[in-house]
Design an enzyme around this catalytic site. Structure first.
Site, PDB file in Angstrom:
ATOM      1  N   THR A  19      11.969  92.270  -3.787  1.00  0.00           N
ATOM      2  CA  THR A  19      13.033  92.218  -2.783  1.00  0.00           C
ATOM      3  C   THR A  19      13.568  93.591  -2.416  1.00  0.00           C
ATOM      4  O   THR A  19      13.898  93.856  -1.262  1.00  0.00           O
ATOM      5  CB  THR A  19      14.200  91.351  -3.324  1.00  0.00           C
ATOM      6  OG1 THR A  19      13.700  90.041  -3.539  1.00  0.00           O
ATOM      7  CG2 THR A  19      15.349  91.283  -2.349  1.00  0.00           C
ATOM      8  N   ASP A  63       4.868  90.618  -4.143  1.00  0.00           N
ATOM      9  CA  ASP A  63       5.977  89.829  -4.669  1.00  0.00           C
ATOM     10  C   ASP A  63       5.653  89.655  -6.155  1.00  0.00           C
ATOM     11  O   ASP A  63       4.492  89.407  -6.514  1.00  0.00           O
ATOM     12  CB  ASP A  63       6.023  88.473  -3.969  1.00  0.00           C
ATOM     13  CG  ASP A  63       7.243  87.669  -4.367  1.00  0.00           C
ATOM     14  OD1 ASP A  63       8.112  87.460  -3.511  1.00  0.00           O
ATOM     15  OD2 ASP A  63       7.326  87.247  -5.548  1.00  0.00           O
ATOM     16  N   SER A  64       6.646  89.788  -7.014  1.00  0.00           N
ATOM     17  CA  SER A  64       6.317  89.803  -8.443  1.00  0.00           C
ATOM     18  C   SER A  64       5.825  88.454  -8.960  1.00  0.00           C
ATOM     19  O   SER A  64       5.344  88.361 -10.085  1.00  0.00           O
ATOM     20  CB  SER A  64       7.494  90.308  -9.272  1.00  0.00           C
ATOM     21  OG  SER A  64       8.445  89.306  -9.468  1.00  0.00           O
ATOM     22  N   SER A  65       5.889  87.406  -8.141  1.00  0.00           N
ATOM     23  CA  SER A  65       5.281  86.131  -8.548  1.00  0.00           C
ATOM     24  C   SER A  65       3.767  86.293  -8.656  1.00  0.00           C
ATOM     25  O   SER A  65       3.099  85.484  -9.301  1.00  0.00           O
ATOM     26  CB  SER A  65       5.599  85.032  -7.531  1.00  0.00           C
ATOM     27  OG  SER A  65       6.984  84.957  -7.353  1.00  0.00           O
ATOM     28  N   THR A  95      12.272  90.870  -9.160  1.00  0.00           N
ATOM     29  CA  THR A  95      13.029  90.419 -10.328  1.00  0.00           C
ATOM     30  C   THR A  95      12.395  89.207 -11.008  1.00  0.00           C
ATOM     31  O   THR A  95      12.596  88.989 -12.200  1.00  0.00           O
ATOM     32  CB  THR A  95      14.479  90.056  -9.938  1.00  0.00           C
ATOM     33  OG1 THR A  95      14.439  89.069  -8.913  1.00  0.00           O
ATOM     34  CG2 THR A  95      15.242  91.274  -9.481  1.00  0.00           C
ATOM     35  N   THR A 172      15.858  88.545 -19.999  1.00  0.00           N
ATOM     36  CA  THR A 172      15.457  87.333 -19.286  1.00  0.00           C
ATOM     37  C   THR A 172      16.165  87.302 -17.942  1.00  0.00           C
ATOM     38  O   THR A 172      17.326  87.707 -17.858  1.00  0.00           O
ATOM     39  CB  THR A 172      15.930  86.088 -20.084  1.00  0.00           C
ATOM     40  OG1 THR A 172      15.310  86.127 -21.365  1.00  0.00           O
ATOM     41  CG2 THR A 172      15.558  84.786 -19.424  1.00  0.00           C
TER      42      THR A 172
HETATM   43  N1  ASP Z   1      10.408  87.083  -5.203  1.00  0.00           N
HETATM   44  C1  ASP Z   1      10.926  88.417  -5.464  1.00  0.00           C
HETATM   45  C2  ASP Z   1      10.003  89.069  -6.475  1.00  0.00           C
HETATM   46  O1  ASP Z   1      10.115  88.795  -7.636  1.00  0.00           O
HETATM   47  C3  ASP Z   1      12.322  88.335  -5.951  1.00  0.00           C
HETATM   48  C4  ASP Z   1      12.975  89.656  -6.247  1.00  0.00           C
HETATM   49  O2  ASP Z   1      12.433  90.721  -6.112  1.00  0.00           O
HETATM   50  O3  ASP Z   1      14.141  89.625  -6.628  1.00  0.00           O
HETATM   51  O4  ASP Z   1       9.183  89.849  -6.102  1.00  0.00           O
END
Ligand code: ASP
Length: 351
Positions: A19, A63-65, A95, A172
């Protein structure tokens, strides 16, 4: 005439995505990644640092997913390659899986003696109320901080978020909405940023900076997280524990590490440990420690060969197991290593 260059602190900024570096697509309204130059344009304050700041960006940013062990290895490779050229490293990361990456890196960077600070934000950096600027700027300051003898103040993998510096493998994600997205329930913050950055020196790992940093790249992902619940069925547990190739299970139990006492349940766990599957007990409670000897319901698990994850997080136990399995250790060796804190990832229970 010899000109002596001042010894500026130096930080390598690694932008993976998330993000913090996203922008709203005007047509769909969805957040999409933008590039690192645009990120820098949005943080002109970076130029005011009296530091040498270099950057590396993932192309495309992710995206970290979509984070995975191969990308952890890529991060380790970048850090290893640049290790001698920088005082510290800041990783901008989504995140969602930041706690997994921080945990994994803490095991992969053996003998780390420089700061590796992960940060990100809940609101994109281009948004007026963004939390990203503050997180990024303070992370850079922490990554560059040194003692008078030149050693790093925080020679650890950490997450900095919303004024708190947390040990990465203790952290976490707990909040999908608020700016305080992370919590370290079982280990206090290593530093707090207010008017000054207040370091808690006695909580920070003591390291030997003379030892060379040794990078690790291997992982084996044949692991599963199994959460128990009232009414869990025998067939479900049997299917999970007989997953082809399965090497380790994180068993998420109740309270201080308790689980049903039904014979079929204990028999299935015993059968799995007899087959060399390592089963680690982690509580569904975020705070506190697994103590299997405390109740009879926990004692059965001990008898079945289940080992304690103490007060470690799921993210930490998962990545530690994958890391150890990647090194082709025997189940017995893995069980021993799981009972040893490698870099402060769990609290040693009082004897
Ligand atoms: N979906 C985003 C990610 O983890 C969320 C974030 O960065 O807060 O890449």
């Amino acid at each position: 005439m010899n000109i002596i260059e001042p010894d500026y602190p130096s930080v390598l900024l690694i932008y993976t995505g998330g993000t913090i570096g996203m922008i709203e697509n005007p047509e769909t309204g969805a957040l999409e990644a933008f590039n690192f130059d645009q990120l820098q344009e949005n943080v002109p304050e970076l130029k005011r640092f009296n530091y040498r700041i270099s950057s590396y960006q993932f192309t495309p940013p992710i995206d970290s997913s979509d984070m995975e062990p191969a990308l952890w290895a890529k991060l380790v490779k970048i850090i290893h390659y640049n290790y001698d050229s920088f005082d510290g490293f800041v990783i901008l990361h989504g995140t969602d899986t930041m706690a997994y990456t921080a945990s994994a890196l803490s095991f992969m960077l053996e003998n780390l003696s420089k700061p590796v600070i992960l940060t990100g934000s809940q609101l994109p950096i281009g948004v007026l109320r963004t939390d990203g600027k503050e997180n990024l700027i303070t992370s850079i300051e922490i990554a560059a901080a040194k003692h008078p003898d030149g050693t790093a103040v925080v020679p650890e993998v950490c997450i900095f978020f919303e004024n708190q510096l947390l040990r990465g493998n203790r952290t976490t994600k707990i909040n999908a909405e608020g700016f305080n997205a992370f919590r370290s329930y079982n280990y206090p913050p290593l530093a707090t940023a207010g008017i000054h950055i207040k370091y808690e020196y006695d909580r920070i790992n003591k390291v030997n900076p003379k030892l060379p940093m040794h990078p690790h790249y291997v992982f084996n992902t044949n692991v599963i997280i199994m959460t128990i619940f009232p009414g869990i069925q025998e067939q479900t547990v049997k299917t999970i524990l007989n997953t082809p190739g399965l090497k380790a299970v994180i068993l998420k139990t109740y309270g201080s590490g308790n689980a049903p006492q039904k014979a079929w349940f204990i028999d299935l766990l015993t059968d799995a440990t007899d087959r060399g599957i390592v089963i680690v007990n982690i509580s569904q409670c975020a705070t506190g420690m697994v103590e299997m000897a405390r109740y009879e319901t926990g004692l059965h698990l001990l008898d079945a060969g289940v080992i304690s994850g103490y007060d470690a997080t799921v993210e930490c136990v998962l990545t530690k197991l994958m890391f150890l399995l990647g090194h082709k250790l025997s189940p017995r060796e893995i069980r021993n290593e799981m009972s040893r804190s490698i870099c402060g990832e769990f609290t040693r229970p009082a004897l």
